[in-house]
Design a protein around this motif. Structure first.
Motif, mmCIF file in Angstrom:
data_model
loop_
_atom_site.group_PDB
_atom_site.id
_atom_site.type_symbol
_atom_site.label_atom_id
_atom_site.label_comp_id
_atom_site.label_asym_id
_atom_site.label_seq_id
_atom_site.Cartn_x
_atom_site.Cartn_y
_atom_site.Cartn_z
ATOM 1 N N THR A 96 0.807 -0.915 0.054
ATOM 2 C CA THR A 96 -0.226 -0.051 -0.359
ATOM 3 C C THR A 96 0.709 1.257 -0.222
ATOM 4 O OG1 THR A 96 -0.418 0.458 2.358
ATOM 5 C CG2 THR A 96 -1.357 -0.679 1.138
ATOM 6 N N ALA A 98 1.076 3.424 2.189
ATOM 7 C CA ALA A 98 2.379 3.621 3.666
ATOM 8 C C ALA A 98 2.971 2.419 3.741
ATOM 9 C CB ALA A 98 1.262 2.983 4.863
ATOM 10 N N ASP A 99 3.540 1.213 3.067
ATOM 11 C CA ASP A 99 4.254 0.734 3.227
ATOM 12 C C ASP A 99 6.183 1.159 2.177
ATOM 13 O OD1 ASP A 99 3.628 -1.946 4.152
ATOM 14 O OD2 ASP A 99 2.071 -1.614 2.212
ATOM 15 N N ALA A 100 6.979 0.637 3.630
ATOM 16 C CA ALA A 100 8.258 1.729 2.577
ATOM 17 C C ALA A 100 7.771 2.899 2.301
ATOM 18 C CB ALA A 100 8.578 0.873 1.371
ATOM 19 N N ASN A 101 7.026 3.870 2.371
ATOM 20 C CA ASN A 101 6.030 5.228 2.103
ATOM 21 C C ASN A 101 6.556 5.299 1.045
ATOM 22 O OD1 ASN A 101 5.334 7.841 3.329
ATOM 23 N ND2 ASN A 101 7.825 8.304 3.215
ATOM 24 N N HIS A 149 -1.189 6.474 2.763
ATOM 25 C CA HIS A 149 -0.840 7.083 3.870
ATOM 26 C C HIS A 149 -1.105 8.737 4.079
ATOM 27 C CE1 HIS A 149 3.167 6.988 5.773
ATOM 28 N NE2 HIS A 149 3.508 6.880 4.538
ATOM 29 N N THR A 151 1.187 9.874 6.785
ATOM 30 C CA THR A 151 2.144 10.557 7.359
ATOM 31 C C THR A 151 2.150 10.104 9.180
ATOM 32 O OG1 THR A 151 2.946 12.423 6.908
ATOM 33 C CG2 THR A 151 3.655 11.254 5.372
ATOM 34 N N GLN A 152 0.709 10.206 9.749
ATOM 35 C CA GLN A 152 0.416 10.402 10.837
ATOM 36 C C GLN A 152 -0.110 9.534 11.315
ATOM 37 O OE1 GLN A 152 1.328 13.576 11.526
ATOM 38 N NE2 GLN A 152 1.850 13.872 9.683
ATOM 39 N N GLY A 153 -0.089 8.358 11.233
ATOM 40 C CA GLY A 153 0.005 7.313 11.795
ATOM 41 C C GLY A 153 -1.372 6.571 10.899
ATOM 42 N N SER A 154 -2.684 7.587 10.204
ATOM 43 C CA SER A 154 -3.154 6.820 9.339
ATOM 44 C C SER A 154 -3.482 6.957 8.465
ATOM 45 C CB SER A 154 -4.389 8.282 9.233
ATOM 46 O OG SER A 154 -5.937 7.073 8.807
ATOM 47 N N MET A 155 -4.130 5.476 7.898
ATOM 48 C CA MET A 155 -4.472 4.829 6.308
ATOM 49 C C MET A 155 -5.031 6.316 5.342
ATOM 50 S SD MET A 155 -2.665 2.383 5.853
ATOM 51 C CE MET A 155 -2.411 1.841 4.262
#
Lengths: 262, 262
Positions: A96, A98-101, A149, A151-155
């Motif tokens: 997604t 979020a993975d590896a940003n 995501h 970057t603050q913790g939410s998908m």
């Protein structure tokens, strides 16, 4: 490099999905797959008592729906596709944003409509291309779910067409990228009633004419606008076709509608 | 290198999970997190009308349950943890055993019990260590869901303790690995009634004595057998503790029960 996007009509049928994945696995060179999954999410949502709310074809993502799409897109659909590609000898890795940003995004600001946990991507310059290149270098094929995501913790929930386009554009910095949108029709049709009236090639000039003549309908305009935006940002060519066309591309033939700038 | 496993009691509470992840993100050097999620899967299963069937503490994975755990472990729990770690500056990447083929497995053979789509891992030699090393090299922290695949196209459900142990053992080829099992108690207890009677250190000889004296109860035996198996295959030390103990480890203190061979 191929960036291929598949939608619900392929994912809904195990047979069509398997046939597509057999062809996709044979595409030569580095490649990346982006998938949707909206219909499967809606079906599970119904079983969970979550009613989908859509505005202008886009899902309103409340907290419950965010859980639902994170499960269905990031878990069920993504891992089923990865496992099937592994069986075909394609070393897939499910991701997604979020993975590896790989795809940082921000919550879509509320103007007239509150889309909830919908993620907008700033642009190709925010994509973590380095991580993707590291995956390609060790022979991995990214399979990307339409999630980002904040970057603050939410998908966040992000449109799969947008993800395909922004990834293709970001990768075009280092690669000659062909972006392929697989959908339920064989291509852009000259006559909406005739499935075989595929327009083989559209450039910017022809697109203007098609819009003026009313040949390109409302549903196709965002897809084509998206395609030309990707071309303007360095993507070599965009193909709009059905999933069966991938076999033609593997064999080096054209299929569907090829979109180039000039 | 730290390989940390967390279970349901941490995942069930957003506050405990956040506190744990803050500590985990601060563990120095390369690290890997394995998570469970059985209770969350059971809750969603209930909403979907899927009744969990357990035999000897293990879930029977029928086709519906496989979909459920693929969604919940591989999607919901995995991506929520990844997004939270990203927000803490830890470049996490969520993985199942199918992703990059890190954990190939096979369907558990039916003897007296048919476990359904349960995956058994051959051993540490089948782990795709190369892919994990490539992730560590670019600064990524793998977050692994308790799912494997059969390399024939199907996901499989695999116990999270087993995954932590086999990954720690495989990584011990190239690294000095500390394997940490976080569970609901502070460690292995001398007196099951006294939460503070943690045994600080157990070696093979002491384990024999504890078993003979009946201090170690039935629930702890598989955990400790697992720990000693990992030590015998090259893992440097195993820690059994609660999630709060990670903070102590970050600060270089001992916490919980340290298990070493001699």
């Amino acid at each position: 490099m191929f960036v291929v996007k598949i939608g619900g009509n392929i994912l809904d049928s195990p047979e069509r999905l398997q046939a597509f994945l057999v062809d996709f696995a044979q595409l030569p060179g580095p490649k990346l797959l982006v998938h949707g999954g909206g219909k499967i999410a809606s079906a599970f949502g119904q079983r969970l008592g979550i009613t989908p709310r859509m505005v202008e074809g886009r899902r309103i993502t409340d907290a419950e729906t965010l859980e639902l799409v994170t499960m269905v897109y990031g878990g069920l659909v993504n891992k089923q596709v990865v496992a099937k590609l592994q069986a075909l000898g394609c070393n897939a890795i499910g991701l997604t944003g979020a993975d590896a940003n790989i795809i940082p995004a921000h919550l879509r600001p509320v103007r007239t409509i509150d889309y909830g946990f919908a993620g907008d991507v700033e642009g190709p310059e925010t994509i973590n291309v380095q991580a993707l290149e590291a995956f390609f270098q060790v022979g991995l094929t990214p399979v990307v779910a339409p999630l980002t995501h904040d970057t603050q913790g939410s998908m966040l929930n992000t449109n799969a067409d947008t993800i395909a386009s922004v990834l293709a554009t970001a990768l075009a910095q280092n690669h000659s990228v062909q972006l392929i949108y697989c959908f339920e029709k064989k291509g852009v049709l000259q006559n909406a009633e005739d499935e075989d009236s595929v327009i083989p090639h559209i450039n910017a000039e022809k697109y203007q004419a098609l819009k003026e003549d009313g040949v390109v309908n409302a549903g196709m305009v965002p897809k084509l606008d998206n395609a030309f935006a990707a071309l303007q940002q360095g993507v070599q060519a965009v193909q709009i076709c059905d999933a069966a066309a991938i076999k033609q591309l593997v064999e080096g033939n054209n299929a569907g509608t090829l979109i180039t700038f000039s």
